[in-house]
Design an enzyme around this catalytic site. Structure first.
Site, mmCIF file in Angstrom:
data_model
loop_
_atom_site.group_PDB
_atom_site.id
_atom_site.type_symbol
_atom_site.label_atom_id
_atom_site.label_comp_id
_atom_site.label_asym_id
_atom_site.label_seq_id
_atom_site.Cartn_x
_atom_site.Cartn_y
_atom_site.Cartn_z
ATOM 1 N N LYS A 20 -6.574 -1.835 -1.161
ATOM 2 C CA LYS A 20 -5.268 -1.244 -0.515
ATOM 3 C C LYS A 20 -6.096 -0.679 1.028
ATOM 4 O O LYS A 20 -5.569 -0.606 2.149
ATOM 5 C CB LYS A 20 -4.773 -0.061 -1.055
ATOM 6 C CG LYS A 20 -3.803 -0.637 -2.135
ATOM 7 C CD LYS A 20 -3.275 0.435 -3.001
ATOM 8 C CE LYS A 20 -2.458 0.204 -4.161
ATOM 9 N NZ LYS A 20 -1.958 1.256 -4.948
ATOM 10 N N GLY A 22 3.182 2.273 -2.451
ATOM 11 C CA GLY A 22 4.280 2.416 -3.053
ATOM 12 C C GLY A 22 5.486 2.344 -2.106
ATOM 13 O O GLY A 22 5.884 1.538 -1.310
ATOM 14 N N VAL A 59 0.836 -1.027 -0.192
ATOM 15 C CA VAL A 59 -0.011 -0.047 -0.061
ATOM 16 C C VAL A 59 0.668 1.149 0.093
ATOM 17 O O VAL A 59 1.753 1.280 0.850
ATOM 18 C CB VAL A 59 -0.861 -0.194 1.397
ATOM 19 C CG1 VAL A 59 -1.872 1.263 1.139
ATOM 20 C CG2 VAL A 59 -1.698 -1.230 1.297
#
Lengths: 364, 364
Positions: free
Chosen positions: B188, B117, B115
């Site tokens: 996410k 990056g 979640v």
């Protein structure tokens, strides 16, 4: 883990409340000159009751000030105790010495609450520095000045009125100089830059301009251009040089910085590979700050046995190569100039001789 | 610590580059169907070469997809290896099972890169949940849709053109449905809510509306009101109920959300004591995501031996008490209504029968 708590002011008392009822972290003893009622822990005025207690594994220092906090923290580490502190003055002034002492004693030293109140900034910064080469850290690091500038910008009130309001609300100290003059932000910047770049900066080498000279006229003129003033602390590393300064800055109204209200903090790191990462939240206050102190204690519980960073090379601040665009107001007239940070601060010193109310800001 | 790397796509190859030359974390073996040149590690097509290697302490899973990633991750944990994964599909679909398995095997399971990056979001979230009662998590969790909406808003181009641009730049998949329809953001969100609230949500119970129905006319009308559309995923806990949904939302132009450009992510947690904390950064990309995978490996190295959260109680999504103000467009006409999330999504389903192009957004 049993905790010895040095200090029972705003942060200390909120930390105590946060810990109450927990099994993993428990306050065994509180150092306080005054007796404390309603505290389910031993209260003592003698620090030796904490330092010599083998049951106490972590010393939490939230007294503030350099002395005797420094002596107590050193003694605690020498006694093999981990140290968690929220004391930015102490950490900034004695950085190299305390980090070395923690390493030689084999204990954990943490100070997440010293910068950014409840924001997990230093932990995130240290994590980023472990996996990337960081190129800059900067941000709005002082909640009091942000409150004052926001009030002046949004409600059109003057500096003195906004400052009085901040004092009445408990945001500004009776002597607001450390906030208003940018010294608090400079301290937090130095500590952040030390960890980001693996260096030790001398705080007093970082040129620092506060918000005391900003007028309603400056703010109104900026508003007409779609810009907002914020007090920014900034440090960057490029080709081995580290630049650092604190200065009012103009942001476009559409940036996150321009829209940070109240006593918030907004802190940003830049990494070669991570790019830009920013962290927003309450930069002060008993609950957020106490929560970051507790988080540090949990990190110790989780096996943390060191400081955030291991590298620390003394480094002189060098602002000769860091360029910027600057706005000067001298005798009521605005001029702009593109030059290095070092040149801008020199120019501003000259301006002040001509006009004691002269003002400078960086144009972002 | 020696690593076995499952997958050598974008994240895997960037992680490999980040680790190259490090002493603390070293890639010993790479699982890849294809031979890889220039890789200073054993390359194998047989996962047993990793699972049965006692020297390998961490298995990094960046293959993506549910199978065989699921089987490999389970086998790795059963073999006593710590697991770091960037696979949100896997973590979301098998959350309870994988967390339980990690606990029973006594290994660390981490998925920070799943979640946000390169943003240290899940670590910060887990840290906050350990010291405070969290009341909400929400944010702009999908970079592709943010790129599309930003392009439509700033440059006035249409949805199809913006999508094609995102695909040409490599931001959107050839089949962009998971991004555009909000499914990636929902996944996410579910994972974030699970950790924030100590629950297990069923992803498919979270109502989800993407950005496919937003027109240039909607965006222009919002601009005239000083507002900007963003795709937001939101979850909150109140009086034991957990609400969760994904929906376009209108933000005032002065908010940080409205000013998030490109493929950025902006994720926020709310705690009873911490207040609001937000995290901004690159939500995708090989370097940032690889850096978060590496950070997880360093956490394992640092002694981490568990998942972020221990509590996880299956919980039904309940949107009947979460109120909001909603904008509907049906047959070209706008109406607004204040009602619960559950009612809004029911109303929208009715609207779609009347007008297959009907659109709904939350008004923030």
């Amino acid at each position: 883990m049993r905790v010895g708590l040095l200090g029972f002011g705003t942060v200390g008392s909120h930390f105590y409340e946060l810990v109450r009822g927990r099994q993993d972290v428990q306050v065994k003893t509180v150092l306080s000159r005054r007796p404390r009622t309603g505290v389910d822990a031993r209260v003592t005025a003698n620090v030796q009751d904490i330092l010599q207690d083998p049951e106490i594994g972590i010393v939490v220092e939230v007294m503030g000030g350099l002395h005797p906090a420094y002596e107590y923290v050193c003694a605690a580490m020498r006694a093999g105790k981990h140290v968690v502190t929220a004391n930015k003055l102490l950490m900034c002034d004695k950085y190299g010495e305390l980090v070395s002492l923690a390493a030689s004693c084999g204990v954990c030293l943490r100070c997440t609450a010293a910068v950014g109140g409840g924001i997990p900034w230093l932990t995130s910064l240290a994590g980023a520095a472990q996996v990337d080469t960081l190129t800059a850290v900067e941000g709005i690091l002082n909640g009091t000045t942000n409150y004052i500038l926001s009030a002046m910008t949004r409600r059109g009130i003057g500096f003195s009125e906004a400052l009085q309001e901040a004092q009445a609300l408990g945001y500004a100290e009776a002597d607001p100089a450390a906030d208003v003059d940018g010294l608090d932000a400079r301290r937090k910047l130095s500590l952040s830059a030390d960890m980001a770049f693996g260096v030790i900066l001398r705080e007093e080498e970082v040129p620092c301009l506060g918000i005391g000279h900003i007028t309603q006229g400056d703010i109104a003129a900026a508003r007409d251009r779609g810009q907002v003033y914020k007090l920014v602390a900034s440090a960057a590393r490029r080709e081995g040089r580290v630049s650092a300064y604190v200065c009012p800055a103009l942001f476009a109204a559409s940036t996150p910085e321009a829209n940070l209200e109240g006593t918030g903090n907004l802190i940003t790191l830049y990494g070669e590979r991570l790019g830009r990462q920013s962290f927003l939240g309450a930069g002060a206050g008993g609950w957020p700050t106490g929560a970051n102190v507790l988080r540090d204690c949990l990190a110790v519980n989780g096996g943390c046995e060191s400081f955030y960073a291991s590298a620390m090379v003394p480094q002189a601040v060098d602002n000769t190569a860091a360029e910027g665009k600057w706005l000067f107001r001298v005798n009521g007239a605005y001029t702009t100039k593109r030059e290095s940070v070092a040149e801008a601060f020199s120019d501003y010193a000259r301006c002040l001789k001509e006009d004691p109310c002269a003002f400078m800001a960086q144009m972002r």
